[in-house]
Scaffold this active site. Sequence first.
Site, PDB file in Angstrom:
ATOM      1  N   LEU A 138     -24.715  45.445  29.868  1.00  0.00           N
ATOM      2  CA  LEU A 138     -24.297  45.817  28.614  1.00  0.00           C
ATOM      3  C   LEU A 138     -23.736  44.179  28.138  1.00  0.00           C
ATOM      4  CD1 LEU A 138     -24.197  47.149  25.709  1.00  0.00           C
ATOM      5  CD2 LEU A 138     -22.055  47.912  26.242  1.00  0.00           C
ATOM      6  N   ILE A 170     -21.262  42.259  35.728  1.00  0.00           N
ATOM      7  CA  ILE A 170     -21.969  43.318  35.835  1.00  0.00           C
ATOM      8  C   ILE A 170     -21.608  43.946  37.343  1.00  0.00           C
ATOM      9  CG2 ILE A 170     -23.945  44.666  35.858  1.00  0.00           C
ATOM     10  CD1 ILE A 170     -23.346  43.214  33.229  1.00  0.00           C
ATOM     11  N   GLY A 245     -22.311  56.069  24.258  1.00  0.00           N
ATOM     12  CA  GLY A 245     -22.330  57.297  24.602  1.00  0.00           C
ATOM     13  C   GLY A 245     -22.108  57.357  26.175  1.00  0.00           C
ATOM     14  N   GLY A 347      10.231  45.219  46.643  1.00  0.00           N
ATOM     15  CA  GLY A 347      10.608  44.088  47.026  1.00  0.00           C
ATOM     16  C   GLY A 347       9.396  43.190  47.507  1.00  0.00           C
ATOM     17  N   GLU A 371     -15.002  48.090  29.827  1.00  0.00           N
ATOM     18  CA  GLU A 371     -14.957  49.466  29.344  1.00  0.00           C
ATOM     19  C   GLU A 371     -14.259  49.737  28.127  1.00  0.00           C
ATOM     20  OE1 GLU A 371     -16.871  52.216  30.456  1.00  0.00           O
ATOM     21  OE2 GLU A 371     -17.492  51.743  32.244  1.00  0.00           O
ATOM     22  N   GLY A 372     -14.084  48.266  27.106  1.00  0.00           N
ATOM     23  CA  GLY A 372     -13.347  48.298  26.117  1.00  0.00           C
ATOM     24  C   GLY A 372     -11.788  47.902  26.366  1.00  0.00           C
TER      25      GLY A 372
HETATM   26  C1  LIG Z   1     -14.671  43.147  37.160  1.00  0.00           C
HETATM   27  C2  LIG Z   1     -15.190  43.487  35.849  1.00  0.00           C
HETATM   28  C3  LIG Z   1     -16.371  44.367  36.084  1.00  0.00           C
HETATM   29  C4  LIG Z   1     -17.157  44.639  34.671  1.00  0.00           C
HETATM   30  N1  LIG Z   1     -18.232  45.460  34.786  1.00  0.00           N
HETATM   31  C5  LIG Z   1     -19.091  45.630  33.868  1.00  0.00           C
HETATM   32  C6  LIG Z   1     -20.405  46.348  33.825  1.00  0.00           C
HETATM   33  O1  LIG Z   1     -20.636  47.050  34.994  1.00  0.00           O
HETATM   34  N2  LIG Z   1     -21.076  46.399  32.797  1.00  0.00           N
HETATM   35  C7  LIG Z   1     -20.919  45.584  31.601  1.00  0.00           C
HETATM   36  O2  LIG Z   1     -21.706  45.711  30.807  1.00  0.00           O
HETATM   37  N3  LIG Z   1     -19.962  45.011  31.376  1.00  0.00           N
HETATM   38  C8  LIG Z   1     -18.854  44.852  32.506  1.00  0.00           C
HETATM   39  N4  LIG Z   1     -17.832  44.176  32.485  1.00  0.00           N
HETATM   40  C9  LIG Z   1     -17.501  43.650  31.247  1.00  0.00           C
HETATM   41  C10 LIG Z   1     -16.331  44.187  30.261  1.00  0.00           C
HETATM   42  O3  LIG Z   1     -16.768  45.109  29.782  1.00  0.00           O
HETATM   43  C11 LIG Z   1     -15.894  43.025  29.297  1.00  0.00           C
HETATM   44  O4  LIG Z   1     -15.127  42.179  29.928  1.00  0.00           O
HETATM   45  C12 LIG Z   1     -15.070  43.725  28.088  1.00  0.00           C
HETATM   46  O5  LIG Z   1     -15.917  44.302  27.316  1.00  0.00           O
HETATM   47  C13 LIG Z   1     -14.428  42.459  27.358  1.00  0.00           C
HETATM   48  O6  LIG Z   1     -15.080  41.512  27.173  1.00  0.00           O
HETATM   49  P1  LIG Z   1     -14.946  40.096  27.334  1.00  0.00           P
HETATM   50  O7  LIG Z   1     -14.337  39.874  28.723  1.00  0.00           O
HETATM   51  O8  LIG Z   1     -16.071  39.212  26.689  1.00  0.00           O
HETATM   52  O9  LIG Z   1     -13.541  39.646  26.423  1.00  0.00           O
HETATM   53  P2  LIG Z   1     -13.673  39.561  24.862  1.00  0.00           P
HETATM   54  O10 LIG Z   1     -14.419  40.406  24.045  1.00  0.00           O
HETATM   55  O11 LIG Z   1     -13.837  38.196  24.839  1.00  0.00           O
HETATM   56  O12 LIG Z   1     -12.002  39.760  24.725  1.00  0.00           O
HETATM   57  C14 LIG Z   1     -11.006  38.662  24.872  1.00  0.00           C
HETATM   58  C15 LIG Z   1      -9.712  39.147  24.268  1.00  0.00           C
HETATM   59  O13 LIG Z   1      -9.937  39.195  22.620  1.00  0.00           O
HETATM   60  C16 LIG Z   1      -9.663  40.563  22.233  1.00  0.00           C
HETATM   61  N5  LIG Z   1     -10.509  41.078  21.198  1.00  0.00           N
HETATM   62  C17 LIG Z   1     -11.893  40.939  21.171  1.00  0.00           C
HETATM   63  N6  LIG Z   1     -12.108  41.597  19.937  1.00  0.00           N
HETATM   64  C18 LIG Z   1     -11.207  41.861  19.313  1.00  0.00           C
HETATM   65  C19 LIG Z   1     -10.806  42.349  17.856  1.00  0.00           C
HETATM   66  N7  LIG Z   1     -11.885  42.688  17.085  1.00  0.00           N
HETATM   67  N8  LIG Z   1      -9.489  42.641  17.670  1.00  0.00           N
HETATM   68  C20 LIG Z   1      -8.712  42.176  18.460  1.00  0.00           C
HETATM   69  N9  LIG Z   1      -8.773  41.597  19.610  1.00  0.00           N
HETATM   70  C21 LIG Z   1      -9.705  41.704  19.914  1.00  0.00           C
HETATM   71  C22 LIG Z   1      -9.746  41.628  23.397  1.00  0.00           C
HETATM   72  O14 LIG Z   1      -8.837  42.691  23.101  1.00  0.00           O
HETATM   73  C23 LIG Z   1      -9.256  40.546  24.628  1.00  0.00           C
HETATM   74  O15 LIG Z   1      -7.940  40.652  24.545  1.00  0.00           O
HETATM   75  C24 LIG Z   1     -16.960  43.998  33.600  1.00  0.00           C
HETATM   76  C25 LIG Z   1     -15.581  43.506  33.600  1.00  0.00           C
HETATM   77  C26 LIG Z   1     -14.907  43.038  34.742  1.00  0.00           C
HETATM   78  C27 LIG Z   1     -13.719  42.052  34.508  1.00  0.00           C
END
Ligand SMILES: Cc1cc2nc3c(=O)[nH]c(=O)nc-3n(C[C@H](O)[C@H](O)[C@H](O)COP(=O)(O)OP(=O)(O)OC[C@H]3O[C@@H](n4cnc5c(N)ncnc54)[C@H](O)[C@@H]3O)c2cc1C
Lengths: 396, 246
Positions: A138, A170, A245, A347, A371-372
């Site tokens: 995603l 991913i 979902g 510690g 996941e958000g």
């Molecule tokens: C180890 C790991 C495994 C993962 N596995 C998957 C996977 O299997 N499949 C998949 O699809 N994704 C996966 N993800 C991705 C993960 O879902 C995203 O990293 C996550 O949704 C946040 O997106 P971003 O990293 O681009 O951060 P950003 O969206 O760029 O966010 C950066 C900061 O801005 C803040 N922010 C963003 N929008 C807003 C808003 N409207 N208001 C206030 N604050 C905001 C966020 O809270 C965050 O603090 C994985 C991530 C990690 C680290």
Amino acid sequence: MATDRFQAPDYYLLDDLLTDEQKLVRDTVRAWVKKEVSPIIEDYSQRAEFPKQLIGGLAEIGAFGPYIPQEYGGAGLDQISYGLIMQELERCDSGLRSTASVQSSLVMYPIWKYGNEEQKKKYLPKLATGEMIGCFGLTEPDHGSNPGGMVTHFKDAGSHYILNGAKMWITNAPIADIAVVWAKNEQGRIHGLVVERGMEGFTTPETHGKWSLRASATGELVFNNVKVPKENLLPNKSGLGAPLGCLDSARFGIAWGAIGAAMDCYDSSLRYSKERIQFEVPIASFQLTQKKLAEMITEITKAQFLTWRLGVLRNEGRATTAQISMAKRNNVHMALTIAREARQIHGAMGITGEYSLMRHMMNLESVITYEGTHDVHMLITGMDVTGISAFRNDGK
Amino acid sequence: MKLLVCISKAPDTTSKISFTENNTKFNEAGVQYIINPYDEWYALVRALELKETLGGTVTTITVGKADNEPTIRKALAIGADDAVRIDAEASDALAVAKQIADYVKNNSYDIIFCGKETIDYNGSQVGGMIAELLDLSYVSLASKLEVNGNTATLERDIQGGKEVVETNIPFVVSCAKGMAEARIPNMRGIMAARTKPLQVLPGSEAPKLTEIVAYSLLPEKAGCKFIDAENPGELFQLLHNEAKVI
Ligand SMILES: Cc1cc2nc3c(=O)[nH]c(=O)nc-3n(C[C@H](O)[C@H](O)[C@H](O)COP(=O)(O)OP(=O)(O)OC[C@H]3O[C@@H](n4cnc5c(N)ncnc54)[C@H](O)[C@@H]3O)c2cc1C
């Protein structure tokens, strides 16, 4: 790592609310984890390697699609059993739980809910036995918290679709046989497609250098004019609601999983603080240590009840996205806070791989983001109670 | 082969042990029960292994009330084919042995397995009593069991070595460490256990010959004393004057 001496806290006798089968499922996973995973996990995590040999065992204990009906190879268990399995896996390592969460809720779930009969028959039994590993695409480099803005897209080329774009972060990507990929059609509507390893133009480069979820493989999904057969499109749901979902199901599992990590940190802290002597007395006799322990067990107990109730609601088909979101945010934050406090109680020992705390703490930094993010879940609760979305501030 | 495994529940080893009614009754409040490890790890698993190589069925039998059913379901999840529960109080060793022997009289078995003891009261008597009541041979504390046609060869750990015993089928055996390796149930087993038959039979008249008059806990462990390796004289003094063992 030293022998796994874990004893689960149950301060409010939550066990009385579980069925015998739920307890049997949980105890089985706990026993398997102690025997097969605890002795090796620290080493794999230190070397940043996914312990592939555990896939068969994960399938045997029902970690892949426990709530998927038996006719498709699942175990047909209820949601609380699913949650308890995630709790026990994450008690050991969030990476292990991530592998199982993704396989169950992000790969099997969409095929089960949005796929047709042939797709269910083709993929679900093999995913349940671990013969096939799946991943969920995603997030994109420029679209994390805002997945609706995704640019990965597919075109109708008559006999098949042509898929282009890239997904990032991913889980399971480097080891996956199939990927459930979310992409826009020519009208800009989001659909799920099952992309199989070996399709021309599809690659899964691994992401290196993570300080978190080191025992879980993470990577990219790159689609360069990939020809995807039309029968690989999941026909029964489209739009952003479809991937969301799946996230409901996965987040529910994470809410339980986080309790597992917190329990492990608390259990280790309680034991260590009674054994470690400073100033001629166990450090557990200091008020400052007791405050930490008392807060830990209080927060764990609250989270257990929140999550158990959510499980009941989910079994009845009544849990809302916002309720799941609240549990994910609360529990992961709770676990991360406890991991940090637990590390302090230990510690200097707390920074070593002799204890699981630092690994939990680093793992949970991913769990609080994926996941958000923590803040995004705050906005979901905020929107739910006020009826006003605060996701954008550009007036759109 | 028809194999019967005696299964009882025992408090989880991490349970806090306390007593009520003037130290005459075990306090069950908050205690989690598990299958007695000797029954589960050694008796049940060895029976399952024999079934897997020689064919046949594995039935479990438990004397006790309905609160035993979670542990019985676990035995079924590990792989037993069916279970019998004799609905009677497991009041003492003879009462239990008599119920089991009465059941076996009407349903013959080739081997009756027990654990070496239950980890709650550690009586280690039931197996021998069943054998006596049924006029069968009994091999206690066996750490190995092989079956060849109508003969079984068993090993027992004895002081400083091993004893090899041969007996004819049918017989009763109590199983000790070494007999088999613990098995963790898998999800298929847990699902199958839902529908495996668990027959509840009324208990027969059974005598109760013993009564527990009192329980007491071990005294709290005293702390460890460290003595300098250069100072064996102090060790001697303490052993003599304080511990009074030399
Ligand atoms: C180890 C790991 C495994 C993962 N596995 C998957 C996977 O299997 N499949 C998949 O699809 N994704 C996966 N993800 C991705 C993960 O879902 C995203 O990293 C996550 O949704 C946040 O997106 P971003 O990293 O681009 O951060 P950003 O969206 O760029 O966010 C950066 C900061 O801005 C803040 N922010 C963003 N929008 C807003 C808003 N409207 N208001 C206030 N604050 C905001 C966020 O809270 C965050 O603090 C994985 C991530 C990690 C680290």
